[in-house]
Design an enzyme around this catalytic site. Sequence first.
Site, PDB file in Angstrom:
ATOM      1  N   HIS A 176       3.513  -3.251   7.691  1.00  0.00           N
ATOM      2  CA  HIS A 176       2.326  -3.059   6.838  1.00  0.00           C
ATOM      3  C   HIS A 176       1.947  -1.587   6.653  1.00  0.00           C
ATOM      4  CE1 HIS A 176       0.396  -2.664  10.737  1.00  0.00           C
ATOM      5  NE2 HIS A 176      -0.700  -2.193  10.140  1.00  0.00           N
ATOM      6  N   ASP A 177       2.232  -0.757   7.652  1.00  0.00           N
ATOM      7  CA  ASP A 177       1.792   0.644   7.581  1.00  0.00           C
ATOM      8  C   ASP A 177       2.930   1.640   7.360  1.00  0.00           C
ATOM      9  OD1 ASP A 177      -0.942   0.742   7.582  1.00  0.00           O
ATOM     10  OD2 ASP A 177      -1.159   0.927   9.762  1.00  0.00           O
ATOM     11  N   LYS A 220       2.511   5.160   5.963  1.00  0.00           N
ATOM     12  CA  LYS A 220       1.911   6.274   6.710  1.00  0.00           C
ATOM     13  C   LYS A 220       2.906   7.398   6.967  1.00  0.00           C
ATOM     14  CE  LYS A 220      -2.091   4.189   8.901  1.00  0.00           C
ATOM     15  NZ  LYS A 220      -2.672   3.690  10.156  1.00  0.00           N
ATOM     16  N   HIS A 239      -1.395   5.420   1.554  1.00  0.00           N
ATOM     17  CA  HIS A 239      -0.301   4.867   2.386  1.00  0.00           C
ATOM     18  C   HIS A 239       0.035   3.433   1.963  1.00  0.00           C
ATOM     19  CE1 HIS A 239      -3.404   2.813   4.902  1.00  0.00           C
ATOM     20  NE2 HIS A 239      -2.421   2.022   5.282  1.00  0.00           N
ATOM     21  N   HIS A 275      -3.019  -4.671   2.248  1.00  0.00           N
ATOM     22  CA  HIS A 275      -3.669  -4.999   3.523  1.00  0.00           C
ATOM     23  C   HIS A 275      -4.997  -4.273   3.717  1.00  0.00           C
ATOM     24  CE1 HIS A 275      -1.451  -1.364   4.764  1.00  0.00           C
ATOM     25  NE2 HIS A 275      -2.324  -1.255   5.771  1.00  0.00           N
ATOM     26  N   HIS A 276      -5.416  -3.469   2.725  1.00  0.00           N
ATOM     27  CA  HIS A 276      -6.763  -2.870   2.799  1.00  0.00           C
ATOM     28  C   HIS A 276      -7.689  -3.413   1.722  1.00  0.00           C
ATOM     29  CE1 HIS A 276      -6.424  -0.111   6.157  1.00  0.00           C
ATOM     30  NE2 HIS A 276      -5.191   0.187   5.741  1.00  0.00           N
ATOM     31  N   ASP A 321      -5.268  -6.365  11.537  1.00  0.00           N
ATOM     32  CA  ASP A 321      -5.210  -4.900  11.590  1.00  0.00           C
ATOM     33  C   ASP A 321      -6.562  -4.336  12.038  1.00  0.00           C
ATOM     34  OD1 ASP A 321      -4.105  -2.374  11.262  1.00  0.00           O
ATOM     35  OD2 ASP A 321      -4.636  -2.255   9.112  1.00  0.00           O
TER      36      ASP A 321
END
Lengths: 359, 118
Positions: free
Chosen positions: A213-214, A217, A242, A272-273, A301
């Site tokens: 998911h990240d 970054k 990101h 996911h944000h 998260d």
Amino acid sequence: MNGDKDASLLIIDDEMVNRAILANIFSPEYAIIEAEDGQEGLDAIQANADRLSAVMLDVVMPRLNGIEVLRRLHQLELTDRIPVFLITADACSDTMREAYSLGVMDVILKPVVPYVVRRRVNSVVELFRARRMLGAEVERQRDQLLLQAQQLAEMGIGMVEALATAIEFRSDESGQHVHRIHDITCHLLHNTPLGEGLTQEQIQQIGLGAITHDVGKISIPDAILNKKGRLTAEEYELMKTHTVKGAELLSRIPQMREHAAYRYAYDIALHHHERWDGGGYPHHLVGDETPIWTQIVSLADVYDALVSKRCYKEAFSAQTATDMILRGECGVFNPRLLEYFCQEEPVLRRFYPCMKGAC
Amino acid sequence: MDQQKRLLLERAGIDVADALARFMDNEALMLKFLLRFPEDKNFSQLEQALADGDATRAFEAAHTLKGVAGNLSMTRLFQQADRLTEDLRRQDLGAAKDSMPELEEQYAHIISALRELQ
């Protein structure tokens, strides 16, 4: 096959002299079993099915005759596994035709000629043996291919995990973060109605998507990623990229694009944000415009970030974290999702062996 | 096997060399089964079934006798049993009964030769 005691040959004939002649021919190579009529023969076949190399069957016999025995063997599909030879003084064409249609391998006429009967029987026995070995070999190779495919798949997942973990390490986290998000996501999908309609395989693929998911970054400078204090508005805008960068990164890896988990991984990295009320980023999706599995990853998260120590904050207790989520301090979540989250939250604590207030 | 015994069997219509080959040159085993032949019930069952007019049982007896005679290389008896078997397959009891005396004579020949051998 010489001296192979596992190989047995069954002789079914009501006349002792006929059995003796065949036994005398085959005893150097096979353990001989004899039966005096059809019924006894059928019983002997069923009792010895795994070690019989061949059956020599007379036709005219009391109780069950040879053709009846053959019919029963055909029904039991044993003629495919054990070669049966009709040994008969009767060259009647009707009998032979019926015998062949019932799966007999060969018809051998009495009086028998030893070297002929031996050659004919042995070549068929060899054929059956070779066929069995080939079958076993094909099965072995198929198992090996499956194992290799599984190892390759595991290696692929391992690479993805390694990539995600490496990125986590950059932002000064233990690398456990991605694994816990994976575990929480899979737990909620497995143990609550949130996972309804998803197969085991799909849940596994969503779990893989949670791990990446990240990945975006990687594009965020260290100074922002590891900044101890509050981010400036400009820095925050950069940080938010990101999501888009992560989805873009995944889409540029051909192997990832072809992976069954790609559609999940892409959406999770990108969304996911997002928040239930449209207050998230980058696309301000509202409600179920964000798939439920991405919503679960978002919540996992947030929960994980709250109960863990980060460069910009101390760890909160599980209870405090849950209260903060329910009060909407980390954005608005799907009420149904929150309901199942609260129900399972006490269980989720076991993913944190040293959680604050739990040990 | 001594020449006299061999001649005795040959004269009774038994192909000794062929029989020996079938027993993989095991002379003792061949003799054991030759000497047991008089105990074989198929001949008497064939006689009985023909007397009873039972073509099915007569067929089975003739057929089995044919197989045994063949395996023991009783060449002429085998041929005669074969003829009866085919008569009886057609349920032709009359033809079978007509063929019977010749078979009986051949059978008696063999039995007396085997008695002498003993």
